[in-house]
Design a protein around this motif. Structure first.
Motif, short mmCIF file in Angstrom:
data_model
loop_
_atom_site.label_atom_id
_atom_site.label_comp_id
_atom_site.label_asym_id
_atom_site.label_seq_id
_atom_site.Cartn_x
_atom_site.Cartn_y
_atom_site.Cartn_z
N ASP A 2 0.86 -1.18 0.00
CA ASP A 2 0.00 0.00 0.00
C ASP A 2 0.90 1.23 0.00
N VAL A 3 0.99 1.88 -1.14
CA VAL A 3 1.88 3.03 -1.30
C VAL A 3 1.44 4.19 -0.41
N SER A 4 0.14 4.39 -0.24
CA SER A 4 -0.33 5.52 0.56
C SER A 4 0.02 5.37 2.04
N SER A 5 -0.01 4.15 2.57
CA SER A 5 0.34 3.95 3.99
C SER A 5 1.78 3.48 4.18
N GLN A 6 2.49 3.24 3.07
CA GLN A 6 3.89 2.77 3.11
C GLN A 6 4.01 1.50 3.95
N THR A 7 3.13 0.55 3.66
CA THR A 7 3.16 -0.74 4.35
C THR A 7 3.06 -1.88 3.35
N MET A 8 3.53 -3.03 3.78
CA MET A 8 3.42 -4.26 3.00
C MET A 8 2.81 -5.31 3.92
N THR A 9 1.70 -5.87 3.47
CA THR A 9 1.04 -6.93 4.22
C THR A 9 1.21 -8.23 3.45
N VAL A 10 1.79 -9.22 4.09
CA VAL A 10 2.06 -10.50 3.46
C VAL A 10 1.17 -11.55 4.09
N ARG A 11 0.46 -12.27 3.24
CA ARG A 11 -0.37 -13.39 3.69
C ARG A 11 0.27 -14.66 3.17
N TYR A 12 0.63 -15.51 4.12
CA TYR A 12 1.34 -16.76 3.80
C TYR A 12 0.63 -17.88 4.53
N GLY A 13 -0.28 -18.56 3.81
CA GLY A 13 -1.13 -19.55 4.47
C GLY A 13 -2.01 -18.83 5.46
N SER A 14 -1.95 -19.21 6.73
CA SER A 14 -2.75 -18.54 7.75
C SER A 14 -1.97 -17.42 8.46
N ALA A 15 -0.69 -17.27 8.16
CA ALA A 15 0.13 -16.23 8.80
C ALA A 15 -0.03 -14.90 8.06
N VAL A 16 -0.01 -13.81 8.82
CA VAL A 16 -0.08 -12.47 8.26
C VAL A 16 1.05 -11.63 8.85
N TYR A 17 1.79 -10.98 7.99
CA TYR A 17 2.88 -10.10 8.40
C TYR A 17 2.57 -8.70 7.88
N ARG A 18 2.91 -7.68 8.66
CA ARG A 18 2.72 -6.29 8.21
C ARG A 18 4.00 -5.52 8.53
N TRP A 19 4.61 -4.98 7.48
CA TRP A 19 5.90 -4.32 7.62
C TRP A 19 5.87 -2.92 7.01
N ALA A 20 6.64 -2.02 7.59
CA ALA A 20 6.84 -0.69 7.01
C ALA A 20 7.76 -0.82 5.80
N VAL A 21 7.47 -0.05 4.77
CA VAL A 21 8.28 -0.04 3.55
C VAL A 21 8.58 1.40 3.15
N SER A 22 9.47 1.55 2.20
CA SER A 22 9.68 2.82 1.51
C SER A 22 9.52 2.55 0.02
N THR A 23 8.66 3.33 -0.61
CA THR A 23 8.49 3.24 -2.06
C THR A 23 9.07 4.52 -2.66
N ALA A 24 8.72 4.82 -3.90
CA ALA A 24 9.35 5.92 -4.64
C ALA A 24 9.15 7.28 -4.00
N THR A 58 12.97 -12.69 5.27
CA THR A 58 11.80 -13.54 5.54
C THR A 58 10.95 -13.69 4.28
N PHE A 59 10.65 -12.56 3.63
CA PHE A 59 9.84 -12.61 2.42
C PHE A 59 10.55 -13.38 1.31
N TYR A 60 11.83 -13.14 1.13
CA TYR A 60 12.64 -13.84 0.13
C TYR A 60 12.55 -15.36 0.36
N ALA A 61 12.69 -15.79 1.61
CA ALA A 61 12.63 -17.23 1.92
C ALA A 61 11.25 -17.80 1.59
N MET A 62 10.20 -17.05 1.86
CA MET A 62 8.84 -17.50 1.52
C MET A 62 8.69 -17.69 0.02
N VAL A 63 9.15 -16.69 -0.75
CA VAL A 63 9.04 -16.76 -2.21
C VAL A 63 9.82 -17.96 -2.73
#
Length: 142
Positions: free
Chosen positions: A32-54, A123-128
Motif C-alpha cells: 500500500d503506497v499511501s500507507s507505506q506498508t506491505m502486508t504478506v499473507r502466507y497460508g494462515s500467517a499475516v505479516y505487516r511491515w513498514a516499507v519505503s516506495t518511490a 523472511t519474504f525472500y525465503a517465503m518466495v
C-alpha cells in the motif's frame, strides 16, 4: 514412487482440507503506497511491515505481478552499485528488497523499488523461494 507422492498428497488434503498446491498459492504481498506498508499473507500467517516506495520524482509501478526472479544479493548498476539484499524482482528492475536505510522506512525514499528492513526482506525472500515464483502474487496499489 509416484504412487507414494499421490497418497501423501491425498492424505494431506484429507487432514488439512486443502491441497499442497493450494497452500503454496497463498503467498500474497500487498504493498500500500499511501500507507507505506506491505502486508504478506502466507497460508494462515499475516505479516505487516513498514516499507519505503518511490520518493518524489520517481515511480513505483502499480498493478498485480508475479515475481520474475530473485537474488540473494544484487547490486544496482543504475544507482551506483547500491546493495539490494534479498531481492524479489517483480517488474523489470523493480524489486522488493532489504535496505540499510531503516530510518526512512514508513515514508517514500526509494528510486522506485519497495524497500524493507533487511530481516523482513530475508523472511519474504525465503517465503518466495519456498513456494516458487509462480505461486506468489505481488499487488502494488495506492
Amino acid at each position: 514412487m509416484k504412487k507414494f507422492f499421490l497418497v501423501a498428497a491425498m492424505l494431506a488434503t484429507a487432514l488439512f482440507g486443502t491441497s499442497i498446491a493450494s497452500q503454496a498459492a497463498m503467498l500474497v504481498a500487498n504493498i500500500d503506497v499511501s500507507s507505506q506498508t506491505m502486508t504478506v499473507r502466507y497460508g494462515s500467517a499475516v505479516y505487516r511491515w513498514a516499507v519505503s516506495t518511490a520518493r518524489p520524482g520517481y515511480f513505483t509501478p502499480r498493478g498485480t505481478y508475479r515475481p520474475q526472479r530473485t537474488a540473494r544479493m544484487w547490486y544496482s548498476r543504475k544507482y551506483d552499485m547500491s546493495p539490494m539484499p534479498y531481492s524479489v524482482f517483480f517488474r523489470g528492475g523493480y524489486a522488493i528488497h532489504g535496505t540499510g536505510a531503516v530510518r526512512q522506512l514508513g515514508r517514500p525514499a526509494s528510486h522506485g523499488c519497495v524497500r524493507l528492513h533487511t530481516a523482513n526482506a530475508a523472511t519474504f525472500y525465503a517465503m518466495v523461494r519456498e513456494v516458487g515464483l509462480g505461486n506468489t502474487r505481488i499487488v502494488v496499489s495506492n
